[in-house]
Design an enzyme around this catalytic site. Structure first.
Site, short mmCIF file in Angstrom:
data_model
loop_
_atom_site.label_atom_id
_atom_site.label_comp_id
_atom_site.label_asym_id
_atom_site.label_seq_id
_atom_site.Cartn_x
_atom_site.Cartn_y
_atom_site.Cartn_z
N HIS A 1 0.83 -1.21 0.00
CA HIS A 1 0.00 0.00 0.00
C HIS A 1 0.87 1.26 0.00
O HIS A 1 0.55 2.24 -0.68
CB HIS A 1 -0.93 0.00 1.21
CG HIS A 1 -2.09 -0.92 1.08
ND1 HIS A 1 -1.96 -2.29 1.07
CD2 HIS A 1 -3.43 -0.67 0.96
CE1 HIS A 1 -3.16 -2.85 0.96
NE2 HIS A 1 -4.07 -1.89 0.88
N HIS B 1 1.33 -3.56 9.39
CA HIS B 1 2.75 -3.45 9.10
C HIS B 1 3.47 -2.78 10.27
O HIS B 1 2.85 -2.10 11.10
CB HIS B 1 3.00 -2.62 7.84
CG HIS B 1 2.55 -3.29 6.57
ND1 HIS B 1 3.30 -4.22 5.92
CD2 HIS B 1 1.41 -3.14 5.85
CE1 HIS B 1 2.64 -4.63 4.83
NE2 HIS B 1 1.50 -3.99 4.77
#
Length: 301
Positions: A222, A264
């Site tokens: 992303h 993350h």
């Protein structure tokens, strides 16, 4: 013999006197053969210096070899000691991993410290990882931002814009954006498969449309897509100043949502922004014009 008839020894037999003389002679000879007291003391000291049988058995040698070792010079003994240590070295050496732990390098210490800080920051910033987290009420909004940075909506939207575009310039821009998105998917997948860093422990695997490599964390796809897409749009589209600010704000929020949702670690997102920024430079170097595309279609056709 003459002394047998001596007047001073009338009552002593001659045979007895002869026997006593022979006994005295043998005694004097034995005294001459016996060592002196000083020699006895030196012999006793030498015997005391001889190693005991138990010690010789522990050392695995006989008295002769023990005396030879004692007579060797210190230099030869040090040399033989080093040779024996080298001969038995492989059996006593520590494994390479243990040696690295006992003697870590400066780079290893810095890397471990950075990873520890990264994990600590990621845990503290994962405030939307669960519904009952401190910022659990913001989780639905973060998931919408997460979907806006997913690859499938971006690829589908680029194909739709390229199909609806009436100008050759617009189709050229959308075509290169499509190629950039496909390049991003391939590069991120390769890096994830090579690094294989697991996602944070507080992450919930409820992401939208995941694939096999999505179980790995480094780097954030992303973040790479947001950085590359934002730079691409700001370069090739004519946008007003408020819209340009919104594009930059969107890219930052996409990266922040990855940490807040627990998807993350901080370093995953930071490296993702860095990788996406330079991916755009690669796209510019490999830019495909409309004329080049038409020539390629003629060759394939």
């Amino acid at each position: 013999m003459w002394f047998c008839c001596a007047p001073s020894l009338p009552n002593v037999p001659c045979a007895w006197l002869e026997q006593e003389a022979q006994t005295g002679l043998r005694y004097s000879e034995r005294q001459q053969d016996m060592p002196s007291p000083k020699a006895k003391n030196n012999a006793g000291r030498a015997l005391n210096r001889t190693p005991s049988p138990h010690l010789l058995q522990r050392q695995g040698s006989d008295p002769t070899s023990a005396r030879l070792r004692a007579s060797e010079s210190p230099t030869r003994r040090r040399g033989s000691g080093s040779a024996s240590a080298s001969a038995t070295g492989p059996q006593q050496q520590l494994p390479e991993e243990d040696c690295m732990r006992l003697n870590p390098s400066f780079a290893g210490i810095a890397l471990r410290s950075l990873l520890a800080i990264d994990l600590w920051m990621s845990k503290r910033l994962g405030v939307c990882a669960e519904e009952d987290s401190s910022w659990g009420s913001v989780r639905p909004l973060m998931k919408i931002i997460e979907i806006s940075g997913h690859g499938i909506p971006w690829i589908a939207g680029t194909l739709y814009c390229m199909w609806k575009s009436d100008s050759a310039a617009g189709q050229e821009i959308m075509l290169n954006l499509l190629l950039a998105l496909l390049l991003d998917v391939v590069l991120v997948g390769i890096v994830k498969a090579l690094v294989r860093r697991r996602r944070p422990s507080h992450n919930r695997m409820d992401m939208f449309a995941t694939f096999s490599v999505d179980r790995y964390s480094f780097p954030s796809g992303h973040a790479t897509r947001a950085a590359m897409g934002a730079r691409f749009l700001l370069t090739h589209l004519v946008l007003a100043a408020p819209v340009r600010v919104l594009v930059l704000l969107w890219a930052v929020l996409v990266g922040l949502s990855r940490v807040m949702l627990g998807r993350h670690n901080v370093t995953d997102v930071a490296f993702g922004f860095f990788m996406g920024y330079f991916q755009y430079s690669l796209v510019e170097a490999l830019w495909v014009s409309t004329a080049s595309l038409q020539k390629l279609l003629r060759v394939l056709g």
